[in-house]
Design an enzyme around this catalytic site. Structure first.
Site, PDB file in Angstrom:
ATOM      1  N   LYS A  42       0.775  -1.098  -0.094  1.00 25.05           N
ATOM      2  CA  LYS A  42      -0.060   0.047  -0.068  1.00 25.05           C
ATOM      3  C   LYS A  42       0.727   1.243  -0.167  1.00 25.05           C
ATOM      4  O   LYS A  42       0.575   2.165  -0.746  1.00 25.05           O
ATOM      5  CB  LYS A  42      -0.970   0.006   1.225  1.00 25.05           C
ATOM      6  CG  LYS A  42      -2.014  -1.171   1.059  1.00 25.05           C
ATOM      7  CD  LYS A  42      -2.800  -1.056   2.403  1.00 25.05           C
ATOM      8  CE  LYS A  42      -3.746  -2.299   2.286  1.00 25.05           C
ATOM      9  NZ  LYS A  42      -4.524  -2.749   3.411  1.00 25.05           N
TER      10      LYS A  42
ATOM     11  N   GLN B  98      -4.554  -1.642   9.843  1.00 24.53           N
ATOM     12  CA  GLN B  98      -4.512  -3.161   9.001  1.00 24.53           C
ATOM     13  C   GLN B  98      -4.988  -4.165   9.954  1.00 24.53           C
ATOM     14  O   GLN B  98      -4.894  -4.211  10.985  1.00 24.53           O
ATOM     15  CB  GLN B  98      -2.898  -3.398   8.631  1.00 24.53           C
ATOM     16  CG  GLN B  98      -2.845  -4.520   7.907  1.00 24.53           C
ATOM     17  CD  GLN B  98      -3.252  -4.485   6.501  1.00 24.53           C
ATOM     18  OE1 GLN B  98      -3.253  -3.128   5.801  1.00 24.53           O
ATOM     19  NE2 GLN B  98      -3.846  -5.563   6.065  1.00 24.53           N
TER      20      GLN B  98
ATOM     21  N   ASP C  10     -10.981   2.781   4.038  1.00 21.38           N
ATOM     22  CA  ASP C  10     -11.237   1.345   3.948  1.00 21.38           C
ATOM     23  C   ASP C  10     -12.653   1.255   3.929  1.00 21.38           C
ATOM     24  O   ASP C  10     -13.207   0.040   3.377  1.00 21.38           O
ATOM     25  CB  ASP C  10     -10.759   0.728   5.054  1.00 21.38           C
ATOM     26  CG  ASP C  10      -9.329  -0.253   4.899  1.00 21.38           C
ATOM     27  OD1 ASP C  10      -9.154  -0.424   3.509  1.00 21.38           O
ATOM     28  OD2 ASP C  10      -8.748  -0.663   5.793  1.00 21.38           O
TER      29      ASP C  10
END
Ligand code: NAD
Length: 286
Positions: A53, A97, A120
């Site tokens: 990422k 994460q 997200d």
């Protein structure tokens, strides 16, 4: 029939080229999109995903950093760091994460991230927005699937869509996003009896179960579009999806490969959401 292979890598590359232009346009207003990634603990797969990422961000000019917190970090400390990042005007996206260690209150973590920075798409506001059509950010993997379908010119309206897998990050949001586009959606999961009786009806079959080889040709309608979200590592180290690719490609009209299908789109949509967040903030400020 041999299926068209849907090339997610090529679309991801093309989209990322466009992102560099959008980042350039933001720079002319003195704005650099920023993404903060918090990584808790030592999970090696998570470290690899975070590394990808960060690298993808830097390739399109997004300023990003990964902050590594020890597995022993407490809830209060992690939440406090998120609150700081919520207030940081240089950060347009915040991502924690997953998975998190068991002692961390994951729902609370996801709700603490400002919905305006939740790139997200896991905050309750954004999850609820998938139902009402008012979401700020869509979750990256199903969003990537929608983009692939759009790019391929595959109509969704009125189609029978069957989704295998009902997780919060893939299956359920996928269903809501395709319902919003007027598909007729069925969701199957591990407790579904006779999976094949559903999958055989699908004009578009989306598979996100995490079970290699789950979908075999007899379960697929002739001419269906098959989207394989699964990423599984076989004992010999190879990466494979949830679909028997070689068998199903002889029956389907179009199919995504693994790797090279949905996977590259997921990170691409994270970049899209981060840039969109910076563009939104600039528009609100002007
Ligand atoms: P998950 O384990 O949270 O959920 C799996 C879902 O599949 C559950 O709803 C479960 O009931 C269902 N399922 C499991 N076995 C089944 C079976 N035999 N028949 C029918 N349904 C079954 O997983 P997830 O996080 O949603 O991920 C699913 C897969 O997608 C994994 O392989 C994961 O690695 C992959 N994934 C890929 C991307 C990407 O970018 N391509 C992103 C996220 C997840």
């Amino acid at each position: 029939m041999t299926a068209k292979i849907i090339d997610g890598l090529a679309l991801a590359k093309a989209m990322r080229t466009g992102f560099a232009d959008r980042v350039g346009a933001l720079a002319r207003h003195g704005v650099t999109p920023g993404l903060a990634v918090l990584l808790v603990g030592e999970d090696p797969a998570s470290a690899v995903y975070v590394g990808r990422k960060i690298k993808a961000c830097s390739a399109v000019g997004i300023r990003s950093f990964a902050e590594h917190l020890p597995v022993s970090v407490g809830n209060a400390e992690l939440l406090g760091r998120i609150v700081e990042l919520n207030a940081d005007p240089d950060m347009h996206g915040i991502l924690v994460q997953l998975p998190l260690p068991p002692h961390i209150d994951m729902p609370r973590v996801l709700e603490t991230i400002s919905a305006e920075k939740d790139v997200d798409g896991f905050h309750l506001y954004n999850v609820g927005g998938l139902v009402t059509g008012s979401t700020v950010f869509s979750p990256c993997t199903p969003y990537g699937v929608v983009k692939l379908l759009e790019h391929e010119g595959i109509p969704v309206e009125g189609q029978n869509v069957v989704i295998v897998g009902a997780s919060n990050i893939v299956g359920k949001p996928m269903a809501l996003m395709l319902m919003a586009r007027d598909a007729t959606v069925s969701i199957c999961h591990a407790k579904t009896r006779d999976l094949a009786q559903y999958t055989i009806l699908a004009d578009i079959l989306v598979v996100a179960a995490g079970v290699p080889g789950l979908i075999v040709p007899q379960m697929v309608k002739q001419g269906a579009v098959v989207i394989d979200v699964g990423i599984n590592r076989l004992p010999d180290g190879r990466i494979t999806g949830d679909v028997d690719f070689e068998g199903v490609r002889r029956k389907a009209a179009a199919i995504t490969p693994v790797p090279g299908g949905v996977g590259p789109m997921t990170v691409t949509m994270l970049l899209e959401n981060t840039i969109k967040s910076a563009e939104r903030r600039l528009a609100l400020a002007s």
